[in-house]
Design an enzyme around this catalytic site. Structure first.
Site, mmCIF file in Angstrom:
data_model
loop_
_atom_site.group_PDB
_atom_site.id
_atom_site.type_symbol
_atom_site.label_atom_id
_atom_site.label_comp_id
_atom_site.label_asym_id
_atom_site.label_seq_id
_atom_site.Cartn_x
_atom_site.Cartn_y
_atom_site.Cartn_z
ATOM 1 N N ARG A 107 0.819 -1.231 0.000
ATOM 2 C CA ARG A 107 0.000 0.000 0.000
ATOM 3 C C ARG A 107 0.848 1.274 0.000
ATOM 4 N NH1 ARG A 107 -2.927 -3.066 3.820
ATOM 5 N NH2 ARG A 107 -4.715 -4.048 2.823
ATOM 6 N N LYS A 129 2.989 12.125 -10.658
ATOM 7 C CA LYS A 129 2.087 11.297 -11.476
ATOM 8 C C LYS A 129 2.809 10.014 -11.828
ATOM 9 C CE LYS A 129 -0.880 14.305 -14.215
ATOM 10 N NZ LYS A 129 -1.145 14.665 -15.610
ATOM 11 N N GLU A 171 10.136 19.841 -24.030
ATOM 12 C CA GLU A 171 9.527 20.169 -22.723
ATOM 13 C C GLU A 171 10.191 21.401 -22.101
ATOM 14 O OE1 GLU A 171 6.838 18.716 -21.726
ATOM 15 O OE2 GLU A 171 6.895 17.050 -23.157
ATOM 16 N N LYS A 213 7.680 23.608 -12.886
ATOM 17 C CA LYS A 213 6.716 22.509 -12.798
ATOM 18 C C LYS A 213 6.272 22.307 -11.348
ATOM 19 C CE LYS A 213 5.284 17.904 -13.779
ATOM 20 N NZ LYS A 213 5.434 16.612 -14.412
ATOM 21 N N GLU A 223 -4.299 17.581 -10.309
ATOM 22 C CA GLU A 223 -4.787 18.075 -11.609
ATOM 23 C C GLU A 223 -6.281 18.359 -11.615
ATOM 24 O OE1 GLU A 223 -3.730 15.707 -15.071
ATOM 25 O OE2 GLU A 223 -3.542 17.520 -16.260
ATOM 26 N N ARG A 227 -3.082 22.661 -13.068
ATOM 27 C CA ARG A 227 -1.992 21.774 -13.523
ATOM 28 C C ARG A 227 -2.100 21.479 -15.022
ATOM 29 N NH1 ARG A 227 0.552 16.507 -10.399
ATOM 30 N NH2 ARG A 227 1.981 15.911 -12.046
ATOM 31 N N ASN A 231 0.021 20.986 -20.084
ATOM 32 C CA ASN A 231 -0.246 20.313 -21.372
ATOM 33 C C ASN A 231 -0.081 21.246 -22.565
ATOM 34 O OD1 ASN A 231 -0.833 17.763 -20.337
ATOM 35 N ND2 ASN A 231 -2.925 18.390 -19.821
ATOM 36 N N HIS A 234 0.615 19.944 -25.996
ATOM 37 C CA HIS A 234 0.550 18.490 -25.967
ATOM 38 C C HIS A 234 -0.694 17.905 -26.645
ATOM 39 C CE1 HIS A 234 4.013 18.917 -23.488
ATOM 40 N NE2 HIS A 234 4.120 17.621 -23.292
ATOM 41 N N HIS A 238 0.169 15.193 -29.175
ATOM 42 C CA HIS A 238 -0.277 13.799 -29.052
ATOM 43 C C HIS A 238 -1.087 13.391 -30.277
ATOM 44 C CE1 HIS A 238 0.026 14.055 -24.376
ATOM 45 N NE2 HIS A 238 1.165 13.708 -24.928
ATOM 46 N N HIS A 251 8.833 12.388 -29.970
ATOM 47 C CA HIS A 251 7.912 13.067 -29.052
ATOM 48 C C HIS A 251 8.260 14.568 -28.969
ATOM 49 C CE1 HIS A 251 5.289 13.727 -25.654
ATOM 50 N NE2 HIS A 251 6.303 14.216 -24.957
HETATM 51 N N1 LIG Z 1 4.820 11.225 -14.840
HETATM 52 C C1 LIG Z 1 4.853 12.333 -15.550
HETATM 53 O O1 LIG Z 1 4.468 13.422 -15.075
HETATM 54 C C2 LIG Z 1 5.368 12.289 -16.951
HETATM 55 C C3 LIG Z 1 5.622 13.483 -17.647
HETATM 56 C C4 LIG Z 1 6.151 13.396 -18.923
HETATM 57 C C5 LIG Z 1 6.399 12.158 -19.503
HETATM 58 N N2 LIG Z 1 6.149 11.026 -18.810
HETATM 59 C C6 LIG Z 1 6.420 9.711 -19.403
HETATM 60 O O2 LIG Z 1 7.815 9.610 -19.668
HETATM 61 C C7 LIG Z 1 8.013 8.662 -20.703
HETATM 62 C C8 LIG Z 1 9.034 9.194 -21.676
HETATM 63 O O3 LIG Z 1 10.236 9.414 -20.973
HETATM 64 P P1 LIG Z 1 11.639 9.429 -21.739
HETATM 65 O O4 LIG Z 1 11.541 10.320 -22.902
HETATM 66 O O5 LIG Z 1 12.690 9.670 -20.731
HETATM 67 O O6 LIG Z 1 11.712 7.960 -22.364
HETATM 68 P P2 LIG Z 1 12.464 6.629 -21.878
HETATM 69 O O7 LIG Z 1 12.335 6.412 -20.444
HETATM 70 O O8 LIG Z 1 11.986 5.570 -22.807
HETATM 71 O O9 LIG Z 1 13.984 6.966 -22.184
HETATM 72 C C9 LIG Z 1 14.373 7.192 -23.509
HETATM 73 C C10 LIG Z 1 15.556 6.309 -23.869
HETATM 74 O O10 LIG Z 1 16.745 6.895 -23.360
HETATM 75 C C11 LIG Z 1 17.468 5.934 -22.599
HETATM 76 N N3 LIG Z 1 18.184 6.686 -21.574
HETATM 77 C C12 LIG Z 1 17.662 7.354 -20.514
HETATM 78 N N4 LIG Z 1 18.624 8.044 -19.885
HETATM 79 C C13 LIG Z 1 19.775 7.817 -20.546
HETATM 80 C C14 LIG Z 1 21.095 8.303 -20.414
HETATM 81 N N5 LIG Z 1 21.450 9.192 -19.465
HETATM 82 N N6 LIG Z 1 22.029 7.860 -21.287
HETATM 83 C C15 LIG Z 1 21.685 6.979 -22.292
HETATM 84 N N7 LIG Z 1 20.439 6.537 -22.495
HETATM 85 C C16 LIG Z 1 19.488 6.948 -21.624
HETATM 86 C C17 LIG Z 1 16.431 4.952 -22.112
HETATM 87 O O11 LIG Z 1 17.013 3.704 -21.819
HETATM 88 C C18 LIG Z 1 15.495 4.892 -23.313
HETATM 89 O O12 LIG Z 1 16.012 3.997 -24.271
HETATM 90 C C19 LIG Z 1 6.662 8.403 -21.331
HETATM 91 O O13 LIG Z 1 6.207 7.123 -20.965
HETATM 92 C C20 LIG Z 1 5.776 9.485 -20.750
HETATM 93 O O14 LIG Z 1 4.431 9.075 -20.628
HETATM 94 C C21 LIG Z 1 5.645 11.062 -17.547
#
Ligand SMILES: NC(=O)c1ccc[n+]([C@@H]2O[C@H](COP(=O)([O-])OP(=O)(O)OC[C@H]3O[C@@H](n4cnc5c(N)ncnc54)[C@H](O)[C@@H]3O)[C@@H](O)[C@H]2O)c1
Length: 348
Positions: A107, A129, A171, A213, A223, A227, A231, A234, A238, A251
């Site tokens: 939990r 989130k 971003e 942020k 949200e 918040r 977006n 976005h 998207h 992206h």
């Molecule tokens: N929770 C939130 O508020 C929030 C906000 C924005 C995005 N997200 C989520 O984040 C995700 C996207 O995140 P992302 O763009 O980091 O993608 P990701 O986690 O897939 O990372 C992108 C790639 O980079 C690699 N990588 C990461 N750090 C590295 C480093 N320092 N050196 C070499 N390789 C590295 C990873 O292994 C992966 O292959 C999505 O699923 C999205 O929905 C969440």
């Protein structure tokens, strides 16, 4: 040098620490710790001995029930107690999944995040989130569960592939538009240091993005209202990703395209002046974003309408009156089609 920022997201305190080295106490717990990586982030020079570890496949496919089940099972098998600790070391995928799993284990166990991608440092790891993907849709199940500590080492960015760095820059630009003129100045005047991933300028940028942020999330942790301004760009972005099967652009490019469309629409609605639209364009072009879309505007609007933010047949979009002056507006879909047509003429 190490320094920390503190935020309060709902009932949780979060500490964001910037430092090039990790104190081993950072990820230790008397009740056991499990550190989750993906195959790429497991190679990064971060911890010397982090104890129990789980390495997942990189990419969105890990952000699933089966990914969460693997973490929960490993935590159980590894004897983690109620005060045990799950640490996620990676991009947004690992951060979202580790946080989702930590919110469920007994939990809710302790959670630490070590974001390693630019997008995770400025966005995914901040604000609580968590999510997994469901039924082919992104982020359809999740919880609000902020990490107690977030450790950021911007020198890890030098290992990040260019496409992933650019994703994060989308971003960063959005954040500057939301309300940090000094960040905007840095982005415009120091672009070669930024694209060279100079650690000093990158730390300044990440700090500023975290502050913007976190400031927004502190005021609306679940949200319920403001918040949603996060977006910006976005809903368009998207829709472009969905419409082009996630293949035409990254992206970051989709968000950049979305920021431009939101700016053009803000102008068309008489909210913003031409100077604002020109600044958005200059910022995007400075970072090599010249995203094109040759498809039908109608199909983009259709994709926007299936987006979960749809309200009573009208689309609720995040728009701006100017830099730092963001508003939510319900917009007639026909006007969006016209704007996309105009935008294609103005920005071929
Ligand atoms: N929770 C939130 O508020 C929030 C906000 C924005 C995005 N997200 C989520 O984040 C995700 C996207 O995140 P992302 O763009 O980091 O993608 P990701 O986690 O897939 O990372 C992108 C790639 O980079 C690699 N990588 C990461 N750090 C590295 C480093 N320092 N050196 C070499 N390789 C590295 C990873 O292994 C992966 O292959 C999505 O699923 C999205 O929905 C969440």
């Amino acid at each position: 040098m190490s320094s920390a920022l503190r935020y309060r997201f709902g009932d949780h305190d979060s500490e964001v620490r910037f430092s090039a080295t990790v104190d081993s106490a950072f990820i230790s717990s008397d009740s056991g710790a499990l550190v989750v990586f993906d195959r790429n982030t497991a190679q990064l020079p971060i911890f010397e001995d982090e104890g129990q570890r789980l390495v997942l496949a990189p990419g969105e496919s890990s952000k699933s029930w089966s990914g969460a089940r693997r973490i929960l099972q490993r935590a159980l098998d590894g004897g983690l107690g109620r005060d045990g600790l799950i640490a996620g070391v990676g991009g947004g995928v690992v951060c979202d999944l580790a946080a989702f799993s930590a919110s469920l284990f007994m939990r809710g166990c302790r959670l630490i995040l070590v974001p390693t991608s630019l997008l995770a440092m400025v966005d995914a790891a901040i604000g609580g989130k968590t999510a997994i993907n469901l039924g082919g849709y992104k982020n359809m199940a999740g919880t609000f569960y902020p990490a107690e500590r977030i450790w950021i080492n911007v020198s890890l960015l030098r290992h990040l592939p260019v496409r992933e760095f650019d994703s994060g820059m989308g971003e960063v630009i959005k954040t500057a538009l939301l309300g940090d003129r000094e960040l905007l100045d840095i982005l415009l005047k120091q672009s070669s240091r930024v694209t060279g991933r100079d650690p000093e300028v990158m730390e300044e940028i990440v700090r500023r993005c975290v502050a913007v942020k976190a400031g927004i999330v502190e005021g609306d942790p679940r949200e319920a209202g403001n918040r949603a301004v996060l977006n910006l760009g976005h809903t368009f972005g998207h829709a472009l990703e969905a419409e082009t099967g996630y293949k035409l652009c990254s992206h970051g490019e989709a968000v950049a395209w979305g920021l431009m469309q939101a700016a053009v629409l803000s102008r068309a609605l008489g909210l913003a002046d031409p100077g604002y639209t020109a600044t958005v364009r200059e910022l995007l072009e400075t970072y090599g974003f010249a995203p094109r879309f040759d498809g039908k505007p109608e199909s983009i609007v259709k994709a926007m309408q299936v987006d979960k933010k749809k309200r009573r047949g009208k689309l609720r979009l995040v728009l701006q009156r100017g830099i730092g002056d963001t508003v939510l507006r319900e917009v007639d879909p026909h006007l969006i089609v016209e704007t996309l047509q105009d935008s294609a003429r103005i920005f071929p």
